[in-house]
Scaffold this active site. Structure first.
Site, PDB file in Angstrom:
ATOM      1  N   LYS A 190     -10.125  -3.219   8.787  1.00  7.30           N
ATOM      2  CA  LYS A 190      -8.692  -2.161   9.694  1.00  7.30           C
ATOM      3  C   LYS A 190      -9.332  -1.757  10.705  1.00  7.30           C
ATOM      4  CE  LYS A 190      -6.059   1.409   8.412  1.00  7.30           C
ATOM      5  NZ  LYS A 190      -5.381   2.497   7.595  1.00  7.30           N
ATOM      6  N   GLU A 200       0.848  -1.304   0.344  1.00  3.35           N
ATOM      7  CA  GLU A 200      -0.161  -0.245  -0.705  1.00  3.35           C
ATOM      8  C   GLU A 200       0.550   0.959   0.321  1.00  3.35           C
ATOM      9  OE1 GLU A 200      -2.192   2.784   3.293  1.00  3.35           O
ATOM     10  OE2 GLU A 200      -1.945   0.939   3.402  1.00  3.35           O
TER      11      GLU A 200
END
Length: 212
Positions: free
Chosen positions: A129, A40
């Site tokens: 998350k 990411e």
């Protein structure tokens, strides 16, 4: 429609916050070769979409490349154009999720409460998350997971390193986003590679090589 979280050799996401395009390929390759397949690039990094495009086009197809700190639907479209398949955000936003689902992206929105977790799932989140995980702690995440659907994939992100894997394993969490414990601006490729190798070894020691 929810895009399933893909099967990875290890459920680790490398967070390359602050990475520059001129170092992206070397850093990304080192992380991937160490055994971390999901990468990411947060959008508050320098020229992030350029870095994402470079990673998406150069790494093997098995790599899951995308962006973090995605806050708007327009950013989702830019991520799609760059070839990113993974969307990570610090929050849960309906417009962001709708665009991500439209593009068929793997999504991991940030949540902190049961309300946010259920909203994220209703909007098609591939995984949750829990952020910042260091504030919730394993016990806090466990309490929320107790009321979520059993098939929910919960990730711990924020203040997490390989030293914490054992504690989270006890509550059924095997997905982690590794930020400053893995990469920080100014670190050499060799240093990042060493950290990635250590994180992979720690994950394997707790969850067994080949687990998904």
């Amino acid at each position: 429609m929810t895009v399933p979280f893909p099967t990875l050799r290890r459920r680790l996401v490398a967070i390359l916050r602050g990475v520059k395009p001129d170092e992206t390929l070397a850093i990304g390759a080192a992380v991937f070769e160490a055994g971390i397949e999901a990468i990411e690039v947060p959008l508050n990094s320098p020229d992030p979409f350029r870095s994402i495009e470079m990673l998406a086009s150069s790494l093997p197809k098995s790599a899951l490349v995308g962006a973090g700190t995605v806050l708007t639907a327009g950013q989702v479209d830019s991520l799609h154009r760059a070839g990113g398949r993974l969307l990570v955000s610090p929050n849960i936003d309906r417009s962001v999720m709708e665009r991500a689902v439209h593009h068929g992206m793997v999504t991991m929105p940030g949540v902190f409460t049961p309300t946010e977790a259920f909203l994220a799932l209703s909007l098609g989140a591939s995984a949750l998350k829990f952020f910042p995980a260091s504030a919730l702690g394993a016990k806090g995440i466990a309490a929320i997971m107790a009321v979520l659907p059993k098939e929910t994939i919960a990730g711990a992100v924020g203040g997490v390193s390989e030293k914490d894997f054992g504690d989270y394993a006890k509550i059924g969490v095997s997905t982690f986003g590794l930020g400053s414990s893995l990469y920080a601006p100014g670190l050499s490729v060799e240093a990042v590679a060493g950290r990635a190798i250590a994180a992979v070894a720690a994950w394997d020691a707790v969850f067994a090589t080949g687990a998904s």
